[in-house]
Write a protein that holds these residues in place. Structure first.
Motif, PDB file in Angstrom:
ATOM      1  N   PHE A   1       0.855  -1.191   0.000  1.00 56.72           N
ATOM      2  CA  PHE A   1       0.000   0.000   0.000  1.00 56.72           C
ATOM      3  C   PHE A   1       0.891   1.241   0.000  1.00 56.72           C
ATOM      4  N   HIS A   2       0.855   1.987  -1.099  1.00 57.62           N
ATOM      5  CA  HIS A   2       1.721   3.144  -1.261  1.00 57.62           C
ATOM      6  C   HIS A   2       1.044   4.436  -0.794  1.00 57.62           C
ATOM      7  N   ARG A   3       1.866   5.414  -0.490  1.00 56.28           N
ATOM      8  CA  ARG A   3       1.323   6.730  -0.118  1.00 56.28           C
ATOM      9  C   ARG A   3       0.514   7.318  -1.275  1.00 56.28           C
ATOM     10  N   ASP A   4       0.957   7.038  -2.492  1.00 56.56           N
ATOM     11  CA  ASP A   4       0.294   7.517  -3.701  1.00 56.56           C
ATOM     12  C   ASP A   4      -0.896   6.610  -3.997  1.00 56.56           C
ATOM     13  N   ARG A   5      -2.100   7.089  -3.685  1.00 51.83           N
ATOM     14  CA  ARG A   5      -3.299   6.268  -3.897  1.00 51.83           C
ATOM     15  C   ARG A   5      -3.523   5.979  -5.377  1.00 51.83           C
ATOM     16  N   GLY A   6      -3.109   6.904  -6.230  1.00 53.37           N
ATOM     17  CA  GLY A   6      -3.220   6.664  -7.655  1.00 53.37           C
ATOM     18  C   GLY A   6      -2.358   5.498  -8.108  1.00 53.37           C
ATOM     19  N   LEU A   7      -1.191   5.358  -7.484  1.00 50.78           N
ATOM     20  CA  LEU A   7      -0.320   4.233  -7.790  1.00 50.78           C
ATOM     21  C   LEU A   7      -0.973   2.918  -7.381  1.00 50.78           C
ATOM     22  N   ASN A   8      -1.610   2.896  -6.214  1.00 48.00           N
ATOM     23  CA  ASN A   8      -2.307   1.685  -5.778  1.00 48.00           C
ATOM     24  C   ASN A   8      -3.384   1.285  -6.776  1.00 48.00           C
ATOM     25  N   ALA A   9      -4.184   2.257  -7.194  1.00 50.05           N
ATOM     26  CA  ALA A   9      -5.256   1.974  -8.143  1.00 50.05           C
ATOM     27  C   ALA A   9      -4.700   1.501  -9.481  1.00 50.05           C
ATOM     28  N   ALA A  10      -3.607   2.112  -9.922  1.00 47.60           N
ATOM     29  CA  ALA A  10      -3.013   1.733 -11.203  1.00 47.60           C
ATOM     30  C   ALA A  10      -2.455   0.318 -11.156  1.00 47.60           C
ATOM     31  N   MET A  11      -1.850  -0.054 -10.036  1.00 46.66           N
ATOM     32  CA  MET A  11      -1.286  -1.398  -9.917  1.00 46.66           C
ATOM     33  C   MET A  11      -2.383  -2.452  -9.917  1.00 46.66           C
TER      34      MET A  11
ATOM     35  N   THR B   1       6.593  -0.557   7.160  1.00 43.47           N
ATOM     36  CA  THR B   1       7.959  -0.054   7.218  1.00 43.47           C
ATOM     37  C   THR B   1       8.888  -1.257   7.185  1.00 43.47           C
ATOM     38  N   GLY B   2      10.118  -1.044   6.787  1.00 45.44           N
ATOM     39  CA  GLY B   2      11.039  -2.158   6.641  1.00 45.44           C
ATOM     40  C   GLY B   2      11.535  -2.683   7.977  1.00 45.44           C
ATOM     41  N   GLY B   3      11.752  -3.992   8.064  1.00 49.90           N
ATOM     42  CA  GLY B   3      12.330  -4.585   9.257  1.00 49.90           C
ATOM     43  C   GLY B   3      13.810  -4.250   9.375  1.00 49.90           C
ATOM     44  N   ASN B   4      14.356  -4.417  10.559  1.00 51.71           N
ATOM     45  CA  ASN B   4      15.765  -4.126  10.821  1.00 51.71           C
ATOM     46  C   ASN B   4      16.610  -5.352  10.491  1.00 51.71           C
ATOM     47  N   ARG B   5      17.025  -5.449   9.239  1.00 50.99           N
ATOM     48  CA  ARG B   5      17.771  -6.621   8.765  1.00 50.99           C
ATOM     49  C   ARG B   5      19.265  -6.290   8.790  1.00 50.99           C
TER      50      ARG B   5
ATOM     51  N   SER C   1      17.363   1.962  -1.747  1.00 52.53           N
ATOM     52  CA  SER C   1      17.619   0.706  -1.064  1.00 52.53           C
ATOM     53  C   SER C   1      16.280   0.075  -0.713  1.00 52.53           C
ATOM     54  N   ILE C   2      16.312  -1.211  -0.411  1.00 47.62           N
ATOM     55  CA  ILE C   2      15.077  -1.887  -0.052  1.00 47.62           C
ATOM     56  C   ILE C   2      14.434  -1.213   1.155  1.00 47.62           C
ATOM     57  N   GLY C   3      15.238  -0.911   2.169  1.00 47.29           N
ATOM     58  CA  GLY C   3      14.706  -0.225   3.339  1.00 47.29           C
ATOM     59  C   GLY C   3      14.147   1.134   2.987  1.00 47.29           C
ATOM     60  N   GLY C   4      14.831   1.848   2.057  1.00 47.61           N
ATOM     61  CA  GLY C   4      14.349   3.163   1.652  1.00 47.61           C
ATOM     62  C   GLY C   4      13.012   3.094   0.956  1.00 47.61           C
ATOM     63  N   TYR C   5      12.832   2.063   0.118  1.00 46.83           N
ATOM     64  CA  TYR C   5      11.543   1.898  -0.557  1.00 46.83           C
ATOM     65  C   TYR C   5      10.427   1.750   0.470  1.00 46.83           C
ATOM     66  N   PHE C   6      10.631   0.875   1.460  1.00 48.47           N
ATOM     67  CA  PHE C   6       9.602   0.655   2.468  1.00 48.47           C
ATOM     68  C   PHE C   6       9.352   1.916   3.284  1.00 48.47           C
ATOM     69  N   THR C   7      10.421   2.628   3.607  1.00 46.42           N
ATOM     70  CA  THR C   7      10.288   3.794   4.484  1.00 46.42           C
ATOM     71  C   THR C   7       9.673   4.980   3.768  1.00 46.42           C
ATOM     72  N   GLU C   8      10.042   5.178   2.504  1.00 38.52           N
ATOM     73  CA  GLU C   8       9.656   6.397   1.806  1.00 38.52           C
ATOM     74  C   GLU C   8       8.413   6.244   0.933  1.00 38.52           C
ATOM     75  N   MET C   9       8.199   5.062   0.380  1.00 38.22           N
ATOM     76  CA  MET C   9       7.106   4.894  -0.574  1.00 38.22           C
ATOM     77  C   MET C   9       5.827   4.353   0.053  1.00 38.22           C
ATOM     78  N   LEU C  10       5.958   3.550   1.092  1.00 38.35           N
ATOM     79  CA  LEU C  10       4.778   2.896   1.647  1.00 38.35           C
ATOM     80  C   LEU C  10       4.109   3.771   2.694  1.00 38.35           C
ATOM     81  N   ASP C  11       2.821   3.514   2.906  1.00 40.72           N
ATOM     82  CA  ASP C  11       2.005   4.392   3.747  1.00 40.72           C
ATOM     83  C   ASP C  11       1.671   3.713   5.072  1.00 40.72           C
ATOM     84  N   PRO C  12       2.320   4.119   6.156  1.00 41.45           N
ATOM     85  CA  PRO C  12       2.028   3.510   7.457  1.00 41.45           C
ATOM     86  C   PRO C  12       0.683   3.923   8.036  1.00 41.45           C
ATOM     87  N   SER C  13       0.015   4.888   7.398  1.00 38.14           N
ATOM     88  CA  SER C  13      -1.298   5.323   7.892  1.00 38.14           C
ATOM     89  C   SER C  13      -2.437   4.483   7.327  1.00 38.14           C
ATOM     90  N   MET C  14      -2.126   3.439   6.579  1.00 40.33           N
ATOM     91  CA  MET C  14      -3.142   2.553   5.994  1.00 40.33           C
ATOM     92  C   MET C  14      -4.095   2.045   7.068  1.00 40.33           C
TER      93      MET C  14
END
Length: 395
Positions: A133-143, A163-167, A222-235
């Motif tokens: 689930f991305h912050r960009d709702r349009g991206l979610n709908a498009a996917m 958010t990404g786990g601490n790997r 980075s993988i962690g950056g994708y999770f931290t910056e692109m995904l929406d924790p307010s889902m």
């Protein structure tokens, strides 16, 4: 060691370790924090014993199951996993073809390295599209619309990765996309030159599900950056409910771990849930899916298809999960090690060995079909089984 010498999960793991550079192997192999949950996911199956029945006439065994409207000819499917062409140059193409050979379901990740359209057009076995689930709702709908246009049957939303786990293994080696390797990580690539030769002599590495939407070439990718910056924790549940309605078909939540959340999934119209802690890669110290399976099946198993992943290494693990009411189980590392070891032949061997184990173990259990497995087949070592206890009390 060669492919023919691989007879179980650990054999494939060892062969993958020999063939992959250290940073990539550790990306598959590692978990979050102290990796306590990673280890517990498998040892949880030791908490109960199988109780076989004899003289049942088991010359023929039917391993098929129906899950979210899909027929699987074995009760194990290939869970969606990211970045598969890093592990072997054929990546998802090899996994999809191997899954088709065994008539089972495979998943394509939004972080996948082969397009979902190519795989759907080429393979006729059930295909799941997993997305975040991305912050960009349009991206979610498009996917979602893209998956619908491609003819994908099952939508799977991962809900345990806002958010990404601490790997820490990845932090030590500098594993990211693109690579930001530490000196130790670079040395590991240097001593495994065949991986690099395959990487540069085959098609360019891409993430086709995201290429039109996300710039994965910058330093923040980075993988962690994708999770931290692109995904929406307010889902929220309302957000997911809207997606379920927009999809209008088989919709599964991956990462459900409580009865309350399972009931909410039913309420918003989901047709499946996967009990999962992301293979121990997110919240270390979290409970294992197998330990949660009985109470969730008891609460919602007649209303929604309950599956589980995380920790499956043996046919007996599969039987224990099915006996507790899981409709099917997913494997991730179980085929990724095999993919890294030998591509499509490796995945086919891994699935074939697991299928043979399940079939043999079902005969030894006295069961000719998955429907004959139940909590009556299990005895717990240090605690009572809630469903079995309830049945005994009712009698």
């Amino acid at each position: 060691m060669r492919l023919k010498d691989c007879h179980n999960f650990q054999d494939f793991r060892q062969l993958a370790k020999r063939r992959l550079p250290g940073p990539i192997f550790n990306y598959i192999d590692g978990g979050a924090d102290d990796e306590v949950t990673l280890r517990k996911n498998t040892t949880a199956f030791d908490s109960c014993d199988l109780l076989p029945s004899v003289l049942r006439g088991v010359s023929d065994v039917d391993l098929s199951v129906s899950v979210m409207g899909q027929t699987l000819y074995m009760p194990v499917y290939c869970s969606p996993t990211a970045l598969q062409r890093l592990f072997h140059h054929r990546g998802e193409r090899a996994v999809a073809a191997a899954a088709e050979t065994y008539g089972t379901m495979f998943g394509v990740s939004s972080l996948g390295t082969v397009s979902l359209e190519e795989l759907r057009a080429k393979h006729k076995n059930p295909q799941v599209y997993q997305f975040y689930f991305h912050r960009d709702r349009g991206l979610n709908a498009a996917m979602m619309q893209r998956a619908k246009d491609a003819g994908v049957e099952v939508m799977m939303l991962t809900v345990d990765s806002i958010t990404g786990g601490n790997r820490e293994r990845d932090l030590r080696t500098g594993f990211s996309i693109p690579f930001r390797l530490t000196l130790g990580g670079m040395i590991q690539f240097a001593i495994k030159p065949m991986w690099g030769i395959n990487y540069v002599t085959h098609e360019r590495f891409t993430l086709p599900q995201l290429d039109d939407h996300v710039d994965m070439s910058g330093g923040a990718s980075s993988i962690g950056g994708y999770f931290t910056e692109m995904l929406d924790p307010s889902m929220t549940w309302d957000d997911v409910g809207q997606m379920v309605q927009a999809w209008g078909g088989q919709f599964c939540l991956k990462g459900v771990m409580t009865v309350e959340d399972a009931r909410r999934a039913v309420e918003i119209g989901c047709t499946g849930i996967v009990l999962s802690n992301h293979g121990g890669r997110q919240l270390d110290g979290s409970r294992t899916p197998f330990d949660q399976l009985a109470e969730i099946v008891d609460a919602v198993g007649d209303k929604i298809d309950v599956m589980m992943d995380s920790g499956i290494q043996r046919g007996t693990h599969v039987l224990k999960a099915l006996s507790q009411g899981a409709k099917a189980v997913g494997i991730g590392r179980g085929y990724l090690y095999a993919l890294a070891a030998a591509g499509q032949p490796g995945v086919e061997r891994a699935l074939g060995l697991l299928k043979a184990e399940i079939e043999r173990d079902m005969k030894l259990m006295g069961a000719t079909s998955v429907s004959q497995l139940s909590p009556d087949n299990l005895r717990y070592l240090n605690r009572h089984h809630p469903i079995a206890d309830a049945r005994i009390a009712a009698e």
